[in-house]
Enzyme design. Sequence first.
Site, PDB file in Angstrom:
ATOM      1  N   ASP A  26     -83.976  14.876  22.838  1.00  0.00           N
ATOM      2  CA  ASP A  26     -83.686  16.094  22.091  1.00  0.00           C
ATOM      3  C   ASP A  26     -82.176  16.257  22.016  1.00  0.00           C
ATOM      4  O   ASP A  26     -81.531  16.735  22.948  1.00  0.00           O
ATOM      5  CB  ASP A  26     -84.347  17.298  22.778  1.00  0.00           C
ATOM      6  N   TYR A  70     -84.389  23.127  27.433  1.00  0.00           N
ATOM      7  CA  TYR A  70     -84.973  23.958  26.382  1.00  0.00           C
ATOM      8  C   TYR A  70     -85.146  23.103  25.139  1.00  0.00           C
ATOM      9  O   TYR A  70     -84.238  22.373  24.746  1.00  0.00           O
ATOM     10  CB  TYR A  70     -84.057  25.152  26.075  1.00  0.00           C
ATOM     11  N   LYS A  91     -78.427  22.113  14.908  1.00  0.00           N
ATOM     12  CA  LYS A  91     -77.100  22.665  15.185  1.00  0.00           C
ATOM     13  C   LYS A  91     -75.993  21.993  14.347  1.00  0.00           C
ATOM     14  O   LYS A  91     -75.883  22.306  13.178  1.00  0.00           O
ATOM     15  CB  LYS A  91     -76.837  22.638  16.687  1.00  0.00           C
TER      16      LYS A  91
HETATM   17  C1  LIG Z   1     -80.977  24.964  20.234  1.00  0.00           C
HETATM   18  C2  LIG Z   1     -81.887  23.937  20.752  1.00  0.00           C
HETATM   19  C3  LIG Z   1     -83.200  23.794  20.272  1.00  0.00           C
HETATM   20  C4  LIG Z   1     -83.808  24.772  19.305  1.00  0.00           C
HETATM   21  O1  LIG Z   1     -83.184  24.777  18.073  1.00  0.00           O
HETATM   22  P1  LIG Z   1     -83.381  26.055  17.115  1.00  0.00           P
HETATM   23  O2  LIG Z   1     -82.678  25.657  15.861  1.00  0.00           O
HETATM   24  O3  LIG Z   1     -82.786  27.225  17.837  1.00  0.00           O
HETATM   25  O4  LIG Z   1     -84.846  26.231  16.926  1.00  0.00           O
HETATM   26  C5  LIG Z   1     -83.947  22.727  20.704  1.00  0.00           C
HETATM   27  N1  LIG Z   1     -83.456  21.853  21.605  1.00  0.00           N
HETATM   28  C6  LIG Z   1     -82.220  21.972  22.108  1.00  0.00           C
HETATM   29  C7  LIG Z   1     -81.724  20.956  23.082  1.00  0.00           C
HETATM   30  C8  LIG Z   1     -81.396  23.028  21.723  1.00  0.00           C
HETATM   31  O5  LIG Z   1     -80.189  23.151  22.260  1.00  0.00           O
END
Ligand SMILES: *Cc1c(COP(=O)(O)O)cnc(C)c1O
Length: 431
Positions: free
Chosen positions: A242, A147, A270
């Site tokens: 990511d 994701y 995060k």
């Molecule tokens: C949480 C997450 C996102 C999205 O971040 P948001 O702040 O919720 O938009 C993108 N990539 C990864 C790997 C994530 O865990």
Amino acid sequence: MTSHPISQNQSLFDASQLRIPGGVNSPVRAFRSVGGTPLFFQKGSGAYVWDADGKRYTDYVGSWGPMIAGHCHPDVVKAVQDAAANGLGFGAPTASELEIAELLCKLLPSLEMVRLVSSGTEATMTAIRLARGFTNRSRIIKFEGCYHGHSDGLLVKAGSGALTFGQPSSSGVPAEIAALTTVLDYNDAAGLERAFAESGNEIAAVIVEPVAGNMNLITPKREFLDALRNLCTKYGAVLILDEVMTGFRVSLQGAQGYYGIKPDLVTLGKVMGGGLPAAAFGGRRDIMQCLAPLGSVYQAGTLSGNPVAVAAGMATLKLVQEPGFYENLSKLATRLTTGLTASAKKHGVEFCAQSVGGMFGLYFSRAVPTSYAEVMACDKEAFNRFFHAMLDAGVYLAPSAFEAGFVSSAHTEADIDETIAAADSIFSVWK
Ligand SMILES: *Cc1c(COP(=O)(O)O)cnc(C)c1O
């Protein structure tokens, strides 16, 4: 003792559903996967959260990762209060943005320049636009089960058969946009090699979670990481790691440091926001210089680099740099996974678990899964039953079998042991 005739969680959820679609502002919060009523939280402190009925839970979600130092760490709260007292935002440069940019570049050597944004979605969306602008190519590769936020080109699933064009995984995403995304199997180095052999010169970027944490937890195979780096280099594609979840979560240097893989671009969020909306993307200087106002790739944000969010992030990043922080965090996560595994084994429950740094995965399966297909084959009903039994026992796990879990430095060995004991009494009467 009186018990509440109607749960406050239930009445808040009933009312919320009239004004907020599904009663929630992000779908997984709705408990659709596990069933039942979502908890409405009223406060958090350290390793604990309290729901609307005042019931306390040991928290293994941590706001989906940011609460690595626990809820309301005094240093973070103080930093936020001090920043707020000086102004909530200016939409103009501030010294604290430079400070966090310099710190991020110091901690992650792959970062030569960074730009601050407000969410992980913004970071990944822009990293992809930047990779396309830099390479002058359109196609991207992602992996099933990873994701990367909810921008159009990333809400895509595999088409039928290998190497077909991606298909939208959400209504509202035009097929024409999804078709620019190729979706491959995580940990499948040979599949990646075939995709590059087929259309390598059209590929702008490969985006990947270096530890997959959005399909439960899947660790990367060495050959997969090496293939990512080598093929991107060979074909001139941009490798985007990511690290929105793994950054400052699996180690101080993220998954890139933990596994020794050098990305071209990195996305963060995060933990780096400490619980407030701060995120970033960054990487190679020659790529980052393509961004406006230096270059022709446009990106902007009214709240980007917001001083209060940056203060929460800086305070959190200060805490994680303390000596032994990740050793302690990993020890806690390992204590949890080995304790749960031993208990399940004792009671003959088909269950296993693993952790990387401060994140962990729980699986109702015989062996730890290494692919999306293997995760999907885990016993989801067993997880849902376990989830609700743990919730009753005062343990808050992510409300889905397909999410990673998180420990914080505020968890104590006693907290972990209590959680294991709760699981042990559930496993002792399993079936
Ligand atoms: C949480 C997450 C996102 C999205 O971040 P948001 O702040 O919720 O938009 C993108 N990539 C990864 C790997 C994530 O865990």
